[in-house]
Write an enzyme that holds these catalytic residues in place. Structure first.
Site, PDB file in Angstrom:
ATOM      1  N   CYS A  94       0.972  -1.194   0.014  1.00  0.00           N
ATOM      2  CA  CYS A  94      -0.110  -0.019   0.111  1.00  0.00           C
ATOM      3  C   CYS A  94       0.794   1.120  -0.073  1.00  0.00           C
ATOM      4  O   CYS A  94       0.383   2.398  -0.695  1.00  0.00           O
ATOM      5  CB  CYS A  94      -0.908  -0.038   1.302  1.00  0.00           C
ATOM      6  SG  CYS A  94      -1.959  -1.719   1.489  1.00  0.00           S
TER       7      CYS A  94
ATOM      8  N   ARG B 273       4.394   1.382  -0.825  1.00  0.00           N
ATOM      9  CA  ARG B 273       5.339   1.385  -1.824  1.00  0.00           C
ATOM     10  C   ARG B 273       5.516   0.913  -3.032  1.00  0.00           C
ATOM     11  O   ARG B 273       4.953  -0.361  -3.088  1.00  0.00           O
ATOM     12  CB  ARG B 273       6.826   1.068  -0.597  1.00  0.00           C
ATOM     13  CG  ARG B 273       6.778  -0.307  -0.577  1.00  0.00           C
ATOM     14  CD  ARG B 273       7.933  -0.709   0.386  1.00  0.00           C
ATOM     15  NE  ARG B 273       7.724  -0.329   1.902  1.00  0.00           N
ATOM     16  CZ  ARG B 273       8.178   0.986   2.321  1.00  0.00           C
ATOM     17  NH1 ARG B 273       9.171   1.329   1.700  1.00  0.00           N
ATOM     18  NH2 ARG B 273       8.077   1.133   3.531  1.00  0.00           N
TER      19      ARG B 273
ATOM     20  N   GLU C  73       4.708  -2.588  11.810  1.00  0.00           N
ATOM     21  CA  GLU C  73       3.707  -3.325  11.461  1.00  0.00           C
ATOM     22  C   GLU C  73       4.129  -4.521  10.977  1.00  0.00           C
ATOM     23  O   GLU C  73       5.131  -4.844  10.267  1.00  0.00           O
ATOM     24  CB  GLU C  73       2.878  -2.576  10.610  1.00  0.00           C
ATOM     25  CG  GLU C  73       3.652  -2.066   9.338  1.00  0.00           C
ATOM     26  CD  GLU C  73       3.234  -2.916   8.109  1.00  0.00           C
ATOM     27  OE1 GLU C  73       2.566  -3.974   8.260  1.00  0.00           O
ATOM     28  OE2 GLU C  73       3.762  -2.827   6.973  1.00  0.00           O
TER      29      GLU C  73
END
EC number: 1.2.1.70
Length: 441
Positions: A59, A61, A121
């Protein structure tokens, strides 16, 4: 030194070119995404100097890692491909470009979650692994990038195991699902996912695992159907959205482009509780939807609050994570140098041994047979003694990262394989044992 006389070390031949949310913003990242990865691989692999490639798309890169014999030309070609995808010129400062060791360091940081929008994350580690697996399955990855990505995944796992960097951390798409779970519970709820890209997929998969009835809505119906099939849901074109909003319990919007896909008018007829979460960047939901008393609207800030719970604790772990990465990077680069040294020594010993055997055969034709064993042992011992200092110097040069000395040795002894073969044999344990046996070191 002429290009043909170069001893390639794969770390030196690595480049990374891309755009990410930090330098370019998410809107440009969305535009630069390759909807068909195979077409992207085909285009990149046609760049004449490229030998291996891995495309890492998330989302946040779009990054191309390539082993190349011409770094400058490859970087310019990849930049052009990204601009073509984005449909606009991309200013130089919006590109992320790394070479050699810096490219490896960046990949290690990405895998560890240090470069993520949400620190630590967990999704990125899976995405790094899957990117390499896809490239391998399609035949675009070679030994160099395979080793690099395997180490990146290992380093990412080590950082998460030995630090609290990833403790309690989730990405924005996963955080949007967690927020909905806290607000309404998802078991048996009808969830619309608007957008079938990377973020939409994460939302759909996670929501389906929590028991939601997932409906994918997308401009391109074929992409919606593909994702819906993956999660056991339904698929509809974007034109059906106003009707679907009246029937849904919740909506997550994850699209790019900048236009509003849900306006105030679109929810005018909603007459039961509906939670709308917008994780698009720029926002794709009109905040005015909250004027309808049945609608609960949550923007990116609300989702980020969920994602960043425990952020201060995770920030305190950054230094430890970076120390691990630097230690692993040094081990990785030294390993590559040792591999190159072993390759040179193996080729050298094979060449010298062949010369010894040839000359021994000539001598044996002129002396009595009973001298054969003596001559064989003498010449073998002589070769070992003559080459001992060379072997030690090659080992020493590899330990110091002295590629100049390694190149000189390869040139002096005309070691063609070491000079011209771009690939390096990475599993060198067997080579090392063979050298020890031959040289009695």
């Amino acid at each position: 030194m002429p290009a043909a006389a170069r001893v390639p070390l794969f770390v030196d031949d690595l480049v990374m070119v891309g755009v990410n949310y930090k330098t370019s913003g998410k809107e440009l990242v969305e535009k630069a995404q390759f909807p068909d990865p195979l077409a992207a691989y085909s285009a990149i692999s046609r760049i004449p100097a490229v030998r291996e490639v891995v495309l890492l798309q998330t989302c946040n890169r779009v990054e191309v890692y390539a082993i190349t014999t011409n770094k400058k030309a490859t970087v310019e070609s990849i930049k052009s491909l990204l601009e073509a995808r984005a449909g606009e010129p991309i200013p130089e400062e919006k590109f992320v470009i790394y070479y050699g060791t810096d490219a490896v360091r960046h990949l290690f940081r990405v895998a560890a979650g240090l470069e993520s929008m949400v620190l630590g994350e967990p999704d990125i580690l899976r995405q790094v692994r899957e990117a390499a697996e896809f490239a391998a399955k399609e035949g675009y990855i070679g030994k160099a990038l395979k080793l690099t990505f395997e180490n990146a995944v290992r380093v990412g796992k080590r950082v998460r195991t030995e630090t609290a960097l990833g403790k309690g951390s989730i990405g924005i798409p996963s955080a949007s699902v967690k927020l909905l779970e806290e607000l309404i519970g998802l078991e048996g709820k009808k969830l619309l996912v608007v957008g079938a890209g990377m973020a939409g997929r994460v939302v759909a998969v996670n929501a389906a695992k929590r028991g939601a009835k997932v409906i994918i809505v997308n401009r391109t119906l074929s992409k919606a159907k593909e994702l819906a099939e993956e999660v056991g849901g339904e698929a509809y074109p974007l034109e059906e959205l106003p009707r679907l909003l009246r029937e849904a319990d919740a909506v997550v919007v994850a699209v790019g482009g900048g236009s509003k896909v849900i306006t105030r008018d679109a929810v005018a007829e909603v007459n039961k509780k509906l939670v709308i979460v917008d994780i698009s960047e720029p926002p794709a939901v009109d905040p005015g939807v909250s004027l309808n008393p049945y609608v609960i609207y949550k923007d990116m800030l609300a989702v980020a609050e969920v994602a960043n719970r425990g952020l201060e604790k995770r920030k305190s772990e950054i230094k430890r994570a970076e120390d691990i990465i630097e230690a692993e990077l040094n081990k990785f680069v030294n390993f590559a140098q040792r591999v190159l040294a072993d390759k040179i020594l193996r080729e050298l010993m094979e060449k010298v041994e062949q010369i010894r055997i040839n000359e021994l055969s000539k001598a044996m034709a002129k002396v009595p047979q009973e001298y054969a064993e003596v001559l064989d042992k003498m010449t073998s011992s002589l070769v070992k003694k003559v080459l001992k200092d060379v072997i030690l110097k090659v080992r020493e040069a590899a330990g110091k990262g002295d590629l100049t000395t390694l190149r000189i040795v390869a040139e002096v002894f005309d070691l063609k394989e070491s000079l011209n073969n771009i690939e390096i044999i990475y599993d060198y344990n067997g080579v090392e044992q063979e050298l020890k046996r031959k040289l009695e070191l």
